[in-house]
Design a protein around this motif. Structure first.
Motif, PDB file in Angstrom:
ATOM      1  N   HIS A   1       5.064   3.073  -9.899  1.00  0.00           N
ATOM      2  CA  HIS A   1       5.744   2.398 -11.007  1.00  0.00           C
ATOM      3  C   HIS A   1       6.029   0.944 -10.651  1.00  0.00           C
ATOM      4  O   HIS A   1       6.447   0.635  -9.529  1.00  0.00           O
ATOM      5  CB  HIS A   1       7.071   3.112 -11.310  1.00  0.00           C
ATOM      6  N   CYS A   2       5.787   0.041 -11.607  1.00  0.00           N
ATOM      7  CA  CYS A   2       6.132  -1.368 -11.415  1.00  0.00           C
ATOM      8  C   CYS A   2       7.409  -1.663 -12.205  1.00  0.00           C
ATOM      9  O   CYS A   2       7.432  -1.507 -13.432  1.00  0.00           O
ATOM     10  CB  CYS A   2       5.010  -2.268 -11.910  1.00  0.00           C
ATOM     11  N   PRO A   3       8.485  -2.092 -11.527  1.00  0.00           N
ATOM     12  CA  PRO A   3       9.733  -2.354 -12.231  1.00  0.00           C
ATOM     13  C   PRO A   3       9.695  -3.611 -13.101  1.00  0.00           C
ATOM     14  O   PRO A   3      10.527  -3.777 -13.984  1.00  0.00           O
ATOM     15  CB  PRO A   3      10.756  -2.523 -11.095  1.00  0.00           C
ATOM     16  N   VAL A   4       8.716  -4.468 -12.886  1.00  0.00           N
ATOM     17  CA  VAL A   4       8.640  -5.702 -13.671  1.00  0.00           C
ATOM     18  C   VAL A   4       8.014  -5.439 -15.039  1.00  0.00           C
ATOM     19  O   VAL A   4       8.585  -5.784 -16.075  1.00  0.00           O
ATOM     20  CB  VAL A   4       7.865  -6.804 -12.903  1.00  0.00           C
ATOM     21  N   CYS A   5       6.832  -4.796 -15.049  1.00  0.00           N
ATOM     22  CA  CYS A   5       6.177  -4.562 -16.344  1.00  0.00           C
ATOM     23  C   CYS A   5       6.388  -3.135 -16.842  1.00  0.00           C
ATOM     24  O   CYS A   5       5.912  -2.781 -17.924  1.00  0.00           O
ATOM     25  CB  CYS A   5       4.695  -4.914 -16.273  1.00  0.00           C
ATOM     26  N   ASP A   6       7.127  -2.321 -16.063  1.00  0.00           N
ATOM     27  CA  ASP A   6       7.473  -0.956 -16.454  1.00  0.00           C
ATOM     28  C   ASP A   6       6.248  -0.094 -16.763  1.00  0.00           C
ATOM     29  O   ASP A   6       6.284   0.757 -17.647  1.00  0.00           O
ATOM     30  CB  ASP A   6       8.441  -0.977 -17.662  1.00  0.00           C
ATOM     31  N   GLN A   7       5.151  -0.355 -16.047  1.00  0.00           N
ATOM     32  CA  GLN A   7       3.947   0.464 -16.201  1.00  0.00           C
ATOM     33  C   GLN A   7       3.691   1.199 -14.884  1.00  0.00           C
ATOM     34  O   GLN A   7       4.250   0.831 -13.847  1.00  0.00           O
ATOM     35  CB  GLN A   7       2.733  -0.426 -16.525  1.00  0.00           C
ATOM     36  N   ARG A   8       2.814   2.205 -14.962  1.00  0.00           N
ATOM     37  CA  ARG A   8       2.419   2.933 -13.753  1.00  0.00           C
ATOM     38  C   ARG A   8       0.928   2.721 -13.527  1.00  0.00           C
ATOM     39  O   ARG A   8       0.142   2.796 -14.470  1.00  0.00           O
ATOM     40  CB  ARG A   8       2.710   4.433 -13.915  1.00  0.00           C
ATOM     41  N   TYR A   9       0.574   2.437 -12.288  1.00  0.00           N
ATOM     42  CA  TYR A   9      -0.836   2.234 -11.947  1.00  0.00           C
ATOM     43  C   TYR A   9      -1.171   3.053 -10.708  1.00  0.00           C
ATOM     44  O   TYR A   9      -0.346   3.183  -9.799  1.00  0.00           O
ATOM     45  CB  TYR A   9      -1.119   0.753 -11.665  1.00  0.00           C
ATOM     46  N   SER A  10      -2.380   3.568 -10.686  1.00  0.00           N
ATOM     47  CA  SER A  10      -2.855   4.294  -9.506  1.00  0.00           C
ATOM     48  C   SER A  10      -2.655   3.427  -8.273  1.00  0.00           C
ATOM     49  O   SER A  10      -2.882   2.208  -8.316  1.00  0.00           O
ATOM     50  CB  SER A  10      -4.339   4.621  -9.661  1.00  0.00           C
ATOM     51  N   CYS A  11      -2.242   4.046  -7.183  1.00  0.00           N
ATOM     52  CA  CYS A  11      -2.003   3.213  -5.991  1.00  0.00           C
ATOM     53  C   CYS A  11      -3.278   2.563  -5.498  1.00  0.00           C
ATOM     54  O   CYS A  11      -3.231   1.575  -4.778  1.00  0.00           O
ATOM     55  CB  CYS A  11      -1.280   3.992  -4.892  1.00  0.00           C
ATOM     56  N   ARG A  12      -4.446   3.054  -5.931  1.00  0.00           N
ATOM     57  CA  ARG A  12      -5.697   2.378  -5.571  1.00  0.00           C
ATOM     58  C   ARG A  12      -5.876   1.062  -6.326  1.00  0.00           C
ATOM     59  O   ARG A  12      -6.644   0.207  -5.904  1.00  0.00           O
ATOM     60  CB  ARG A  12      -6.898   3.282  -5.875  1.00  0.00           C
ATOM     61  N   GLN A  13      -5.179   0.905  -7.468  1.00  0.00           N
ATOM     62  CA  GLN A  13      -5.342  -0.318  -8.259  1.00  0.00           C
ATOM     63  C   GLN A  13      -4.463  -1.468  -7.759  1.00  0.00           C
ATOM     64  O   GLN A  13      -4.743  -2.622  -8.026  1.00  0.00           O
ATOM     65  CB  GLN A  13      -5.002  -0.044  -9.728  1.00  0.00           C
ATOM     66  N   TRP A  14      -3.393  -1.135  -7.051  1.00  0.00           N
ATOM     67  CA  TRP A  14      -2.522  -2.193  -6.540  1.00  0.00           C
ATOM     68  C   TRP A  14      -3.262  -2.980  -5.471  1.00  0.00           C
ATOM     69  O   TRP A  14      -3.989  -2.399  -4.664  1.00  0.00           O
ATOM     70  CB  TRP A  14      -1.260  -1.580  -5.938  1.00  0.00           C
ATOM     71  N   LYS A  15      -3.069  -4.294  -5.459  1.00  0.00           N
ATOM     72  CA  LYS A  15      -3.738  -5.115  -4.434  1.00  0.00           C
ATOM     73  C   LYS A  15      -2.794  -5.268  -3.251  1.00  0.00           C
ATOM     74  O   LYS A  15      -1.885  -6.101  -3.275  1.00  0.00           O
ATOM     75  CB  LYS A  15      -4.115  -6.479  -5.019  1.00  0.00           C
TER      76      LYS A  15
END
Ligand SMILES: [Zn+2]
Length: 195
Positions: free
Chosen positions: A133-147
Motif C-alpha cells: 500500500h502507498c500512503p500517498v496515492c492510497d493505491q496498492r501495487y505488486s511489490c515487483r512494481q515498486w522501484k
C-alpha cells in the motif's frame, strides 16, 4: 573488511525456465573468460560459485587506488540462484523505494518496510507476491512494481558477483549485462548489496 556484491537479476524468468536460462548466462560468462567453467566451494562463503576467469584483468581497467579484486580477495566467486531469490544484501544499503503510481519515495516510511518484509516472507515461504500500500496515492501495487534501489529481487533468477566492482564502474571495458543480453536475449536488472 565487509563483503560487497554486484547482482544481475532476471525478473522475467519463471520457476520453470530459470535453471535453463541461468545455465545459458553462465555459459556466456565462461565463453568471455569472465568465470571458470567448473564451480567450486573455495570462492564463495556458502555453497558453490564460479571463480574469476582469465580475461577479467583485460576486461576491467583498475584505477590507481583500486583494489585488484580478483587477485587479492578470496571470496570473489559468482553464485547463481535459480530458485525464489531475494537480495537480502540490498537492505543494509537501501536508498529508495519509489511508488509506481505517484513516483514518491516511500523508503523513509516504516510502514513501507513492514509491507516489503511481508512480501519478502510471502515470496520466500509461499511463492506469492503481495501488494504494498502507498500512503500517498492510497493505491496498492505488486511489490515487483515498486522501484527499489538497490533492486531487492523477488525473482526466480539472479547471479551474485561477490566482491566484484559495480557494473556501473567506469573500469569496465565491456558491459557484462549487455554482453549477456547479446548472447542470451535476456534483459537483466543490475543491483548490489553489502554484507
Ligand atoms: Zn503512491
Amino acid at each position: 573488511m565487509s563483503e560487497s556484491l554486484a547482482v544481475l537479476i532476471d525478473h522475467a524468468a519463471t520457476k520453470e525456465d530459470a535453471a535453463t536460462i541461468g545455465q545459458s548466462i553462465i555459459d556466456a560468462l565462461v565463453s568471455e573468460g569472465c568465470i571458470l567453467p567448473t564451480p567450486s566451494s573455495s570462492c564463495v562463503l556458502t555453497g558453490e560459485g564460479y571463480s574469476p576467469g582469465p580475461r577479467l584483468n583485460e576486461i576491467y581497467s583498475f584505477g590507481d587506488t583500486e583494489l585488484r579484486y580478483w587477485d587479492m580477495l578470496t571470496n570473489c566467486g559468482v553464485k547463481i540462484h535459480t530458485e525464489r531469490y531475494v537480495n537480502f544484501w540490498a537492505f543494509p544499503v537501501f536508498e529508495a523505494a519509489v511508488c509506481p503510481g505517484c513516483n514518491v519515495d516511500q523508503s523513509k516510511d516504516d510502514s513501507f518496510f513492514d509491507g516489503l518484509y511481508e512480501c519478502v516472507a510471502a515470496f520466500i515461504n509461499d511463492g506469492v507476491v503481495p501488494d504494498i500500500h502507498c500512503p500517498v496515492c492510497d493505491q496498492r501495487y505488486s511489490c515487483r512494481q515498486w522501484k527499489c534501489i538497490p533492486d531487492v529481487g523477488i525473482a526466480y533468477l539472479a547471479i551474485e558477483f561477490w566482491n566484484w566492482p559495480p557494473f556501473s564502474s567506469s573500469g569496465w571495458n565491456m558491459s557484462l549485462p549487455e554482453m549477456i543480453t547479446t548472447q542470451t536475449s535476456r534483459t537483466l536488472a543490475t543491483s548490489w548489496g553489502r554484507m
